[in-house]
Design an enzyme around this catalytic site. Structure first.
Site, PDB file in Angstrom:
ATOM      1  N   LYS A   1       0.811  -1.213   0.000  1.00  0.00           N
ATOM      2  CA  LYS A   1       0.000   0.000   0.000  1.00  0.00           C
ATOM      3  C   LYS A   1       0.849   1.270   0.000  1.00  0.00           C
ATOM      4  CE  LYS A   1      -3.684  -2.594   0.377  1.00  0.00           C
ATOM      5  NZ  LYS A   1      -4.618  -2.611   1.475  1.00  0.00           N
ATOM      6  N   ASP A   2       2.086   1.177   0.482  1.00  0.00           N
ATOM      7  CA  ASP A   2       2.964   2.348   0.488  1.00  0.00           C
ATOM      8  C   ASP A   2       3.201   2.898  -0.914  1.00  0.00           C
ATOM      9  OD1 ASP A   2       3.530   2.485   3.275  1.00  0.00           O
ATOM     10  OD2 ASP A   2       5.009   0.881   3.076  1.00  0.00           O
TER      11      ASP A   2
END
Length: 462
Positions: free
Chosen positions: A112-113
């Site tokens: 998700k980063d």
């Protein structure tokens, strides 16, 4: 490039207005009015580009020049400047037919980063240039919350509230969210599961008066920018792969909310020659059942070793259904109405054949997940997290001898040591993760009650 709603009742919007809208005002999801197609010649030109350069190339087809190039470039290079790998998403060869794309080199050790570091910069930019108030509201099954908080913590003009299911995320996921003590961050730990959290989020975004009054913005994958940012690493993975122009290339993706795999579907529509898109799920296997039988019907919730995929209602499924129905918003709306009223929808015949041409899917049991982790640690010396293990199990089922597969490593194994420890494998935590266990936590535990959550939001957003 204009953006429209899957349900067809929202006037076309530009890029920034689409970012700010998140969930479409008619309850649908925003999609590009037309998907750009990248020629094979252009794709070959991109082979030598860095991740950041590729990001800028792909986004140039979608931003309508609403963001000056130099501003966009600054955001991109700032977003990926704190990743631990210079390639941002490096490709690791496991054996002759399997590569792993490591998506966990960002600040919270999860895929998700990749999107949310950029979205944090983008929201900060919009807040400054437009004078917008940004109040971010999202739900997480574990990784989105930590990555979103990390992307915007301490940023002026932005507040973020994240709902997560109490006791149903890994300890590291919980600590990454709740050890943040910035004044612009609120963690609500909800007695319930992820679908309970997500349902409340969708209801609040569908309440246009509440959404407008409190300037609510979305950071999870209902926001198209999340989808688009993830599309970049599909191109990057393919272009890093040796011999990708000589063998068929499959990509196996752990998927719960359908956002990551839909990014691959979008990349494929843009011209990326992916042979098979493989959906890997766990025992919450609504997506596998849909691909195999054509029935999309949320079932009972099951806790697993891969909690980020413990989801029964996949938010991005609507985007795929829109394209399956040949971009017919009226037909899509009827299907979604049936899903709401009857709790299930079914496609069959030619539509089901198209689904099965678009995807393969496998629901991986808990025991098999642990077996895969042990097998690859012993045979290849490579430690998989439980979600990645599901992806590798799906690769084993669906890949043929003349094909190369890329499995997406969506998280570092240290984030899920509870499951890893069951295999007897002992791992050493990276220093940033080990340090979390010494920090105090900051969260509010609330009942699964919309009224109570609204009270918390009103007090926080002010």
């Amino acid at each position: 490039m204009e953006y429209i709603s899957t349900r067809g009742k929202v006037a076309a919007r530009g890029f920034i207005d689409t970012v700010l809208m998140g969930l479409a005002d008619d309850g649908g999801l925003m999609v590009p009015a037309e998907i750009p197609v990248i020629s094979p010649e252009k794709l070959e030109e991109w082979r030598s580009l860095s991740f950041q350069e590729l990001f800028l190339e792909i986004f140039s087809y979608y931003t309508n020049d609403e963001i000056p190039y130099d501003d966009l470039k600054k955001m991109v290079y700032t977003s990926y400047g704190n990743f631990r790998a210079p390639e941002v998403t490096p490709l690791h060869r496991v054996n002759d037919s399997l590569y792993v794309l490591e998506l966990f080199h960002g600040p919270t050790f999860a895929f998700k980063d990749v999107a949310l570091q950029f979205m944090g910069e983008l929201y900060s930019y919009i807040a400054k240039v437009r004078g917008e108030i940004i109040h971010i509201l999202g739900a997480t099954s574990g990784d989105t919350g930590a990555a979103a908080i990390q992307g915007v913590r301490g940023k002026e003009g932005i507040k973020i509230c994240i709902l997560h299911p109490h006791g149903k995320v890994s300890k590291v996921q919980e600590l990454q969210m709740t050890t943040v003590d910035d004044s612009n961050v609120l963690n609500l730990s909800v007695e319930g599961n992820f679908d309970d959290c997500q349902k409340i989020i969708k209801e609040l975004f569908a309440d246009l008066d509440f959404k407008g009054r409190y300037h609510l913005r979305a950071i999870n994958s209902i926001n198209f920018v999340r989808i688009l940012a993830q599309t970049v690493y599909y191109f990057h993975a393919y272009l890093q792969l040796p011999g990708s122009d000589q063998k068929k290339v499959n990509i196996s993706v752990p998927s719960g909310n359908f956002g990551n795999i839909f990014s691959g579907f979008l990349a494929q529509r843009m011209g990326l020659p992916i042979h098979k898109l493989i959906i890997a799920t766990n025992e919450n296997n609504i997506l596998e059942r849909f691909v195999v039988t054509g029935e999309y019907k949320p079932g009972s919730f099951t806790g697993t070793y891969s909690p980020s995929m413990d989801i029964q209602v996949a938010s991005n499924f609507e985007r795929y259904l829109y394209y399956l129905l040949d971009e017919d918003a009226e037909k899509l709306s009827r299907y979604m109405g049936t899903l709401q009223s009857e709790g299930a929808i079914t496609v069959d015949g030619e539509l089901l054949a198209r689904v099965q041409a678009d995807f393969s899917a496998l629901g991986v049991k808990n025991a098999q997940c642990l077996e895969i982790i042990s097998k690859y640690q012993q045979e290849s010396g490579y430690l998989l997290d439980p979600h990645t293990a599901c992806g590798v199990a799906a690769y084993e089922k669906f890949s043929a001898p003349d094909e190369i597969s890329i499995a997406y490593a969506t998280a570092h194994p240290a984030k899920f040591d509870e499951a890893i420890a069951l295999t007897g494998i002992k791992q050493e935590f990276p220093a940033p993760i080990a340090a979390l266990f010494e920090l105090p936590q900051h969260q509010v535990v609330v009942d699964h009650d919309k009224a109570e959550i609204v009270r918390q939001l009103v007090a926080f957003y002010g």
